[in-house]
Enzyme design. Structure first.
Site, mmCIF file in Angstrom:
data_model
loop_
_atom_site.group_PDB
_atom_site.id
_atom_site.type_symbol
_atom_site.label_atom_id
_atom_site.label_comp_id
_atom_site.label_asym_id
_atom_site.label_seq_id
_atom_site.Cartn_x
_atom_site.Cartn_y
_atom_site.Cartn_z
ATOM 1 N N HIS A 99 0.829 -1.202 0.000
ATOM 2 C CA HIS A 99 0.000 0.000 0.000
ATOM 3 C C HIS A 99 0.857 1.244 0.000
ATOM 4 O O HIS A 99 1.951 1.279 0.576
ATOM 5 C CB HIS A 99 -0.912 0.035 1.227
ATOM 6 N N ASP A 138 3.024 14.816 0.518
ATOM 7 C CA ASP A 138 4.083 13.822 0.641
ATOM 8 C C ASP A 138 3.525 12.489 0.181
ATOM 9 O O ASP A 138 2.418 12.108 0.577
ATOM 10 C CB ASP A 138 4.539 13.681 2.098
ATOM 11 N N ASP A 178 8.155 10.042 1.670
ATOM 12 C CA ASP A 178 9.181 10.080 0.625
ATOM 13 C C ASP A 178 10.449 10.780 1.106
ATOM 14 O O ASP A 178 11.551 10.453 0.669
ATOM 15 C CB ASP A 178 8.647 10.745 -0.649
ATOM 16 N N CYS A 236 -0.598 1.898 -4.969
ATOM 17 C CA CYS A 236 -1.541 2.933 -5.392
ATOM 18 C C CYS A 236 -1.385 4.194 -4.550
ATOM 19 O O CYS A 236 -0.788 4.175 -3.481
ATOM 20 C CB CYS A 236 -2.978 2.430 -5.264
ATOM 21 N N ASP A 269 10.456 11.623 -6.443
ATOM 22 C CA ASP A 269 10.533 12.754 -7.362
ATOM 23 C C ASP A 269 11.982 13.038 -7.703
ATOM 24 O O ASP A 269 12.766 13.476 -6.842
ATOM 25 C CB ASP A 269 9.889 13.991 -6.739
#
Length: 321
Positions: A120, A137, A153, A177, A184
């Site tokens: 998840h 985030d 992240d 998901c 990034d």
């Protein structure tokens, strides 16, 4: 289960998506360089509203691919598998972050490194850095989320990407998901809005914030400096005050370190209510800095000069779905 997906590829440098791709760099030297892997699969067994079925199978399939196609060794020193079953170490918040740190610490220039997370994911509100930066985030959900919280992240970046040495080829697949783009990086290609009319091409990632990137590196640098000061002060005090109790030691050294705080989500809610509740989000601001006593970052490793994630020699790829 009816959810639309938009796979994305992000990278620290621009490369041609239409050319053959390899997890192992062309200059990899057998017998000198190593192939390392970290495979994480969360099925969230016995967790209401959250249990998944195929994540363990994904890990087994990817492991088989790495071993039989790319020749990754299965030895515990070079391949770590975390799964919430009865055979492996569980993918808890602590085990995952420790695995990230250990992998970054052991990887050397020229190594080929592969990381998989399947489970998840979620997005949570964050304070905006500037007008152009996103205010969310992305995060991974460990198996013990209810007790320890999510892995944002920024923590993923601090424990795995930033301390990775220059010259390491790192490929990450994040299969979950709601994460948007978990990692990034400056260049991006995504299937969102893609109609297959033109060849895929990497372009500048509008969601990549260099300001945010520098802030993360800054905290790593400060953590390294403060840790050294704290240990130096602690050593000198030990010499002068040998009779101090443990509480004094913690107060003296700990005050110079940035300590993480785990998120404590509300109880009596379903899994997705906990992730999506505005009240919970407001109370769930996590300090994602590293525990200095667990892993020390040198000044050089925390700066762009040594660990330049934007350099072609330090290759990082991320695959999000």
């Amino acid at each position: 289960g009816g959810l639309s997906e938009a796979p994305a590829v992000t990278s620290s440098y621009k490369f041609d998506l239409n050319e053959p791709f390899s997890l192992v760099p062309p200059d990899f030297k057998k017998g000198v360089n190593q192939k390392r892997a970290l495979l994480i699969g969360c099925n969230y067994r016995r967790m209401p509203d959250a249990e998944l079925k195929a994540c363990h199978d994904d890990v087994r399939s990817v492991k088989d691919f790495l071993v039989n196609v790319y020749g990754f060794p299965e030895s515990p020193e070079l391949m770590t598998v975390l799964m919430d079953d009865k055979k492996h170490k569980h993918p808890t918040h602590s085990n995952m972050t420790q695995a990230f740190k250990k992998l970054a610490e052991r990887s050397q220039p020229g190594d080929a490194v592969f990381v998989l997370f399947t489970g998840h994911g979620c997005r949570v509100l964050d304070s905006p850095i500037d007008e152009s930066a996103e205010s969310y985030d992305e995060a991974l959900v460990p198996a013990d989320y209810e007790e320890t919280g999510i892995i944002r992240d920024t923590l993923f970046f601090k424990t795995l990407l930033a301390p990775m040495k220059k010259g390491v080829t790192l490929t990450c697949i994040v299969d979950c998901c709601h994460t948007g783009v978990m990692i990034d990086l400056p260049y991006l290609w995504t299937t969102k809005g893609d109609k297959g009319e033109v060849l895929p091409k990497m372009s500048l990632n509008n969601d990549f914030s260099f300001v945010r990137f520098l802030k993360v590196v800054k905290t790593l640098y400060e953590s390294s400096v403060f840790t050294r000061i704290g240990k130096t002060v602690g050593t000198e005090l030990d010499k002068q005050l040998p009779g101090r109790d443990d509480e004094t030691v913690i107060e003296t050294v700990g005050s110079l370190e940035t300590m993480p705080e785990n998120e404590q989500p509300e109880k009596k809610k379903t899994f997705f209510e906990k992730l999506c509740s505005p009240a919970t989000l407001a109370q769930s601001i996590i300090n994602c800095t590293l525990q200095a006593e667990d892993h020390q970052y040198s000044d050089d490793e925390a700066t762009l000069g040594r660990n330049n994630t934007l350099d072609e020699e330090h290759s990082q790829y991320s695959y999000d779905s």
